[in-house]
Design a protein around this motif. Structure first.
Motif, short mmCIF file in Angstrom:
data_model
loop_
_atom_site.label_atom_id
_atom_site.label_comp_id
_atom_site.label_asym_id
_atom_site.label_seq_id
_atom_site.Cartn_x
_atom_site.Cartn_y
_atom_site.Cartn_z
N GLU A 207 42.16 -6.28 -25.07
CA GLU A 207 42.36 -7.72 -25.07
C GLU A 207 43.77 -8.11 -24.68
O GLU A 207 43.98 -9.00 -23.87
CB GLU A 207 42.10 -8.27 -26.47
N TYR A 208 44.74 -7.46 -25.28
CA TYR A 208 46.10 -7.89 -25.04
C TYR A 208 46.63 -7.47 -23.68
O TYR A 208 47.50 -8.12 -23.12
CB TYR A 208 47.03 -7.46 -26.19
N GLN A 216 53.04 -12.91 -22.64
CA GLN A 216 54.42 -13.02 -22.17
C GLN A 216 54.89 -14.48 -22.13
O GLN A 216 55.99 -14.80 -22.56
CB GLN A 216 54.55 -12.39 -20.78
N LEU A 217 54.02 -15.34 -21.64
CA LEU A 217 54.43 -16.75 -21.52
C LEU A 217 54.67 -17.40 -22.86
O LEU A 217 55.48 -18.31 -23.00
CB LEU A 217 53.35 -17.53 -20.77
N PHE A 218 53.92 -16.97 -23.85
CA PHE A 218 54.09 -17.56 -25.17
C PHE A 218 55.09 -16.78 -26.01
O PHE A 218 55.16 -16.96 -27.22
CB PHE A 218 52.74 -17.63 -25.89
N ASN A 219 55.80 -15.86 -25.37
CA ASN A 219 56.78 -15.03 -26.11
C ASN A 219 56.13 -14.31 -27.28
O ASN A 219 56.69 -14.26 -28.36
CB ASN A 219 57.92 -15.87 -26.65
N ARG A 220 54.94 -13.80 -27.09
CA ARG A 220 54.24 -13.19 -28.21
C ARG A 220 54.17 -11.66 -28.09
O ARG A 220 53.27 -11.04 -28.62
CB ARG A 220 52.83 -13.78 -28.33
N MET A 223 54.34 -10.13 -31.50
CA MET A 223 53.11 -10.32 -32.25
C MET A 223 52.06 -9.31 -31.79
O MET A 223 51.42 -8.64 -32.61
CB MET A 223 52.59 -11.73 -32.04
N SER B 420 63.07 -16.03 -22.70
CA SER B 420 62.23 -16.36 -23.85
C SER B 420 62.58 -17.73 -24.42
O SER B 420 61.72 -18.46 -24.89
CB SER B 420 62.34 -15.28 -24.91
N ARG B 423 60.78 -20.10 -22.20
CA ARG B 423 59.34 -20.05 -22.40
C ARG B 423 58.92 -20.72 -23.70
O ARG B 423 57.81 -21.23 -23.82
CB ARG B 423 58.85 -18.60 -22.36
N GLU B 424 59.80 -20.70 -24.67
CA GLU B 424 59.50 -21.38 -25.92
C GLU B 424 59.27 -22.87 -25.71
O GLU B 424 58.59 -23.52 -26.48
CB GLU B 424 60.65 -21.20 -26.91
N LEU B 435 41.26 -16.16 -24.32
CA LEU B 435 41.45 -16.22 -25.77
C LEU B 435 41.34 -14.82 -26.33
O LEU B 435 40.93 -13.89 -25.66
CB LEU B 435 40.40 -17.14 -26.39
N PHE B 436 41.73 -14.67 -27.57
CA PHE B 436 41.75 -13.35 -28.18
C PHE B 436 40.80 -13.30 -29.37
O PHE B 436 40.43 -14.33 -29.92
CB PHE B 436 43.16 -13.00 -28.64
N SER B 437 40.40 -12.10 -29.77
CA SER B 437 39.54 -11.97 -30.94
C SER B 437 40.25 -12.56 -32.15
O SER B 437 41.44 -12.36 -32.33
CB SER B 437 39.24 -10.51 -31.23
N PHE B 446 48.22 -18.92 -32.47
CA PHE B 446 48.68 -17.80 -31.66
C PHE B 446 50.05 -17.30 -32.11
O PHE B 446 51.02 -17.30 -31.36
CB PHE B 446 48.71 -18.21 -30.19
N GLY B 447 50.09 -16.89 -33.36
CA GLY B 447 51.31 -16.26 -33.84
C GLY B 447 52.39 -17.21 -34.29
O GLY B 447 53.46 -16.79 -34.74
N LEU B 448 52.12 -18.50 -34.19
CA LEU B 448 53.12 -19.47 -34.63
C LEU B 448 53.19 -19.43 -36.16
O LEU B 448 52.16 -19.39 -36.83
CB LEU B 448 52.67 -20.86 -34.17
N ARG B 499 46.28 -24.68 -27.84
CA ARG B 499 47.24 -23.60 -28.05
C ARG B 499 48.58 -23.94 -27.40
O ARG B 499 49.64 -23.61 -27.92
CB ARG B 499 46.67 -22.31 -27.46
N ALA B 500 48.53 -24.62 -26.27
CA ALA B 500 49.77 -24.99 -25.61
C ALA B 500 50.43 -26.17 -26.33
O ALA B 500 51.65 -26.19 -26.52
CB ALA B 500 49.49 -25.35 -24.15
N ARG B 503 52.55 -26.15 -29.84
CA ARG B 503 53.94 -25.69 -29.80
C ARG B 503 54.90 -26.82 -29.48
O ARG B 503 56.08 -26.61 -29.31
CB ARG B 503 54.07 -24.59 -28.75
#
Lengths: 585, 588
Positions: A207-208, A216-220, A223, B420, B423-424, B435-437, B446-448, B499-500, B503
């Protein structure tokens, strides 16, 4: 107990695969027996040298026995070679056949199966699972059988040498076997857990890596790394505990076997040797054999994880082979004829129980007409198309082709009539040529070139490199529009009776869209087409438009009719700039 | 060839061993201990047999023979107890293998995360996953080899050395005869090892080919079925399988031949021992016990001797896999930027003479692009297929880098900006929603960290996905991905928008989302964005002209060049090509 039974059933199912390889199997088996026999002989030779030749100082006999030894070794070496090659060949060919069967079966499975299973796991079903099975059915099974025979032969020789001592030292054997079996069973659970965790790691990685640019775009990055780390660590812990437990046990076990066993032999035999009742040579034979007596068990246990994995893999392979293929879904008898009309008769469909995607839709697609499906996303248009391709069956209702139920049709013949352009365009790895003809070599290069020029794509996409220009994964080195056009070329090259465009027009810019429309115009004249689109401009000249909402058709007719009678349709048109443009023109 | 081995061994040392020196020392110690135990057995048997001989020869000197036997048995028991400890060492090895697997996966996944698009053009996902799973953990690949493999080799080696030492101590003449074949073994090994490596590589390639074919079949199954090409794929796959059958058998054959030759060599040494040793016993030069010990030592040597070359074989295989890992790391990948300057607020974005192209031509995709976007400005980028619209977005986000020219943020070149931090400030919605599982909410966050409920509600409602989420049984705890619900393309897209937006980006980038966003939802989306994210700068690639309604300026692209940037009405006045484009689009 029931588990044991299923294990047995699985093993029995693999037997037909052996049947085709009788010669290899017999060769392997025979040479293995002889190798075992040779292994039995050599301690006997040493025993004889110690007991007879040395006291008699008989050099002639010594040479004779050395010669005998040479013969035994030479023979067993050649046999061992034959055995290994035969068994490897057996294993590899069984597995090659298994892979082939599996792959062919999977190709026949209904689309719903592929919806449920990610590509990565399907791949490992065919490749890794089969490889796991191979170990079980080549060298390993032979080694186990060989060792069993060796064990039996040793016991017989020992019984001849000294029955009483042999029987005494045999007493602990059942207990030791039992202990090992209990341990093996206990460890199974750990291994199962490890396998599950491994699958999770594969899923996370897949997945990743697929979503790398989003990460990369979300700086993750951190994570993503942490998620993997968590899974990885979990697997590490479980596997470590399993390894520690396993080796501690075998260490104690080894102590029991090697030390207690040999001490027992010495204690029992020493007084007899001193008394002259048995010879030193016999003692040597006992010691030599004694150390080998547990080899089979230790080998099985050392390979326990592998055996388990193989059994799980085999079970998984068979469970896939047991899934009914598409031919069962469709009765596969009537050759479909399409001369008049395709009719959706009160068709309902749900992917999951009680979550209807389509409810009682009625659609008629007359031969050589252009039919369009419009409506909000998620209103069931794509599903309608997939039903028409025979990828799924209606949950209720029927799809009739010239009055004939599609369910009773030869589905492959039916699909041959269809040229499908899907919403998400799949690009195969390889060059443009193969992507257009999807590796079907019945389609010539000339035909591909022709269809490329039909969609006016020959110049831009080949970039002077001809049709052999390589595309990267998912066609990332060409634009979305070009991908779209390629998929049109793909549909055209197969010269279908019916063309289905699923939301195809929506990602192509208007100019290219016009290009395609122009190019397709002539062909659509003699063809039936079904077009799914959000954008209305492409479907304005459709013979019939169906307006979808929440899985139902709420209005139908041509553009003019719908403008007149449907509020929803007018709203849709207005939102798309169209009314304004019409005013301007 | 020698060099090759050295390189990999150095790799193993640097990446793995150097961090676990103490543990390695412990392993060395336990290995030697276990060797000592193994080597002492034949010696004790020798003592035992000689004792029997002594007793038999002169019974009178041994009034209590069993007592002497008991003494020998005690030595046995003591060694046995040492063995319990030494026997644990395969466990330690396994532990180390697992540690290695863990750290390597972490390290190389980290590498992958830092790679740019070029890398992913070359390496396919399935292949990378294999490199980070099977290549690491399977027997006899990297991790097994790096600890178990090497230590088993060491174990074999030390068994050979110890045994030879014991043999030499017992009778050096007999020892010499036994080691005569050793040089032959070395020669054979040198001759065959290169051949083996080649065959391994061929086999590995055949496996990769199978995996590639499987991936393309399963990923493209709908197309294959729709065009009824199953039969072709069957033939195709069979060919590949047949090739692998041959490469695999080639490996097995060579491996087995080697095995056989080695076994012969060792066994002929045993024959030497039987002949000469037997003779020496007969003439009384050595005892029966010594003869037996020799015989046992030689038998004991068989396995280590077979094991050593075997380990070189698996070493070769592991080295191939190490190369495959290093290939990941070595693949040139420019980091998004090496700059240090943090971006606190995005006031302006300028493209100055930007060109871009993939390998072949450095301006193959974009040629000399110049434009400026100020804070709060909304631009739509439109133009025909292949004009380079999406490429502009990829350059802006730093996924791609200009081959010529530069991009400036607040007047600072992107090269000097800490990517980065920029990108933030970006909210990006890709063309194909990925999307992810996990649950819907996890995907949106998404990790926020510490997301306020309001912010979440806001993002969800602006994205027009709120109602649908409420419709699911588990609401925003609904699982998506492999084991979750099937979302439609539009639903996924709107989740990606949420998701966008959650942020609170300063720059919103929408890459052709019209594909799955219908006109009605688009209208609502823009109304809400205008209401809630007033100051937001937007870059939109769209094919739907209606989008023009919601933006300040239009950027029109054609064939990799920027035609102009202005208000829609002015663009119509200024540029004929734009006028044509719009007309062509709206004409019936």
């Amino acid at each position: 107990m029931s588990r044991k039974k299923t294990d047995l059933r699985i093993i029995l199912r693999i037997f037909p695969y052996f049947a085709g390889e009788k010669k290899l199997f017999l060769t392997g088996f025979f040479s293995m027996m002889l190798v075992s026999a040779a292994n039995i002989v050599d301690p006997l030779i040493i025993g004889h040298i110690i007991d007879v030749i040395v006291p008699a100082k008989d050099m002639k006999q010594l040479f004779l026995f050395a010669g005998l030894f040479v013969a035994v070794i030479a023979l067993s070496g050649v046999l061992a070679y034959i055995q290994t090659i035969a068994m490897a060949r057996l294993g590899v060919s069984i597995i090659t056949r298994l892979k082939k069967d599996l792959y062919e079966h999977m190709l026949k499975l209904p689309i719903s199966y592929f919806d449920k299973n990610p590509v990565g796991s399907l791949m490992s079903r065919v490749e890794s699972d089969s490889e796991n099975v191979m170990q079980l059915f080549s060298s390993f099974s032979i080694m186990v059988i060989g060792n069993m025979l060796f064990f039996l032969a040793m016991v017989i020789v020992l019984l001849f040498k000294n029955a009483q001592v042999t029987l005494t030292i045999m007493i602990p054997i059942p207990f030791l076997f039992a202990a090992a079996l209990i341990m093996i069973n206990y460890l199974k659970r750990y291994f199962k857990k490890v396998r599950e965790l491994n699958a999770e790691i594969i899923a996370v990685l897949t997945e990743y890596i697929q979503g790398i640019f989003i990460v990369q775009l979300f700086n993750r990055e951190i994570m993503a790394s942490n998620i993997l780390d968590m899974k990885s660590k979990k697997k590490f812990t479980v596997e470590k505990n399993a390894a520690m437990l396993e080796y501690s046990f075998w260490s104690l076990y080894g102590f029991t076997i090697e030390i207690l066993f040999i001490v027992m032999v010495i204690l029992l035999l020493s007084p007899k040797v001193i008394a002259g009742a048995i010879t030193v040579g016999t003692l040597v034979i006992f010691i030599q054999y004694g150390r080998r007596i547990f080899e089979p068990l230790i080998q099985i246990s050392e390979n326990l994880n592998m055996i388990q994995r193989s059994m799980v893999s085999l079970a998984r392979i068979f469970s896939i082979l047991d899934i009914k293929d598409e031919r069962v879904m469709f009765h596969d008898s009537v050759k479909p004829e399409f001369n008049e009309a395709i009719v959706f008769e009160d068709v309902s469909f749900e992917y999951k129980k009680n979550e209807p995607v389509l409810s009682n839709i009625r659609i008629e697609i007359k031969k050589n007409k252009k039919v369009a499906l419009v409506g909000a996303s998620g209103s069931g248009k794509t599903t309608t198309v997939l039903l028409l391709c025979g990828f799924y069956h209606p949950t209720k209702g029927k799809i009739l082709v010239d009055g004939q139920d599609l369910r009773a049709a030869d589905i492959y013949q039916w699909r041959k009539k269809i040229g499908l352009v899907m919403q998400d365009i799949f690009m195969f790895p390889g060059n443009i040529l193969e992507n257009v003809r999807i590796y079907n070599d019945e389609i010539t290069k000339e035909m591909v070139l022709k269809s490329l020029s039909q969609v006016q794509l020959d110049e831009s996409v080949m970039q002077g490199e001809s049709v052999y220009r390589e595309l990267s994964e998912r066609g990332q080195n060409i634009s979305t529009g070009e991908r779209q056009l390629l998929s049109f070329a793909r549909a055209l090259v197969f010269n279908p009776e019916i063309i289905i465009l699923d939301e195809a027009t929506s990602s192509v810019d208007p100019r290219t869209e016009r290009r395609i429309r122009d190019a397709m115009h002539d062909m659509l004249k003699d063809r039936t087409s079904l077009i799914v689109a959000h954008r209305l401009s492409t479907v304005l000249n459709a013979d019939k438009i169906y307006l979808f909402q929440d899985g139902r058709i709420i209005a139908e007719g041509n553009h003019a009719q719908l403008m007149e009678k449907s509020e929803e349709y007018r709203k849709l048109v207005k939102l798309q700039f169209l009314t304004k443009d019409e005013d301007e023109n | 060839m020698k060099m090759k081995i050295d390189k990999h061994i150095i790799w193993i040392w640097r990446n793995l061993w150097s961090n676990y020196k103490r543990f390695i020392v412990l392993l060395v110690f336990i290995t030697m201990l276990s060797t000592a135990v193994s080597v002492s057995y034949p010696f004790i048997f020798k003592l035992l047999i000689d004792k029997f001989a002594e007793i038999a020869e002169n019974r009178a000197l041994h009034p209590e023979p069993m007592k002497e036997i008991y003494r020998i048995i005690w030595i046995f028991v003591i060694i046995g107890i040492v063995r319990i400890f030494a026997g644990l060492y395969p466990g330690f090895r396994a532990y180390m293998n697992l540690v290695f697997e863990y750290i390597l996966r972490k390290k190389y996944f980290g590498e992958i995360l830092r790679k740019d698009y070029k890398f992913f053009l070359k390496f396919r996902t399935g292949d990378l996953v294999t490199r980070l799973t099977e290549d690491l953990s399977d027997f006899p690949k990297i991790c097994w080899f790096s600890c178990s493999g090497i230590f088993r080799a060491f174990d074999s080696f030390s068994k050979i050395v110890f045994s030879l030492a014991m043999m030499a101590a017992l009778s050096w003449r007999l020892t010499l005869i036994s080691i005569l074949p050793l040089p032959i073994m070395v020669v054979i090994f040198l001759i065959t090892s290169e051949k083996l490596y080649k065959r391994f590589k061929l086999n590995q390639e055949a496996i990769s080919e199978i995996n590639n074919q499987l991936e393309m079949t399963f990923s493209g199954v709908k197309i294959i079925k729709a065009f009824v090409c199953e039969e072709k794929y069957r033939r195709f796959f069979k060919k590949t399988l047949d090739r692998k059958f041959d490469t695999q058998m080639d490996v097995v054959k060579l491996d087995t031949q080697l095995h056989m030759v080695y076994q012969y060599i060792d066994q002929f040494a045993q024959i030497g021992v039987i002949l000469f040793g037997g003779y020496m016993v007969v003439v009384g030069e050595i005892s029966v016990g010594t003869f037996f010990a020799f015989y046992t030592y030689l038998a004991m040597l068989v396995y280590p001797m077979l094991d050593l070359p075997q380990l070189f074989v698996s070493g070769k295989q592991a080295f191939v896999n190490i190369d495959r890992l290093e290939e990941i790391k070595e693949f040139p990948s420019t980091p998004p930027s090496s700059g240090k300057k943090r971006i606190e607020k995005v006031d302006s974005i300028i493209f100055k003479n930007v060109s871009f192209g993939y390998e072949e031509r450095e301006d193959g995709i974009l040629r000399n692009i110049n434009f400026e976007v100020r804070r709060g400005e909304r631009v739509v980028i439109i133009g025909p297929v292949g004009a380079g619209k999406s490429t502009i977005l990829s350059l802006l986000t730093g996924i791609l880098k200009p081959t010529r020219g530069g991009i400036f943020i607040n007047g600072t070149s992107v090269e000097e900006v800490e990517m980065s931090s920029f990108r933030e400030k970006i909210g990006y919605v890709p063309q194909e929603p990925l999307l992810f599982s996990g649950t819907i909410r996890e995907n949106i966050e998404f990790g926020l960290k510490e997301v306020k409920e309001d912010a979440y509600r806001e993002a969800v409602s602006v994205s027009q996905i709120e109602k649908e989420i409420e419709g699911f049984m588990d609401k925003d705890r609904t699982m998506i991905g492999q084991r979750g619900v099937n979302l439609s393309g539009g639903q996924k897209q709107r989740i990606a928008i949420a998701r966008a937006l959650i942020r609170k980006p300063e720059v919103l980038i929408l890459d052709d989302i019209t594909a799955s966003l219908d006109a009605e939802n688009e209208e609502k989306l823009w109304r809400e964005i205008g209401r809630i994210f007033k100051d937001i700068t937007c870059f939109i690639v769209s094919h739907r002209l209606s989008t023009i309604r919601y933006v300040d300026n239009v950027v029109f692209m054609e064939a990799g060049m920027l035609v102009g940037k202005d208000k829609h009405e002015k663009m119509v006045d200024r540029f004929e090509s734009y006028r044509d484009y719009i007309q062509e689009r709206t004409k019936k």
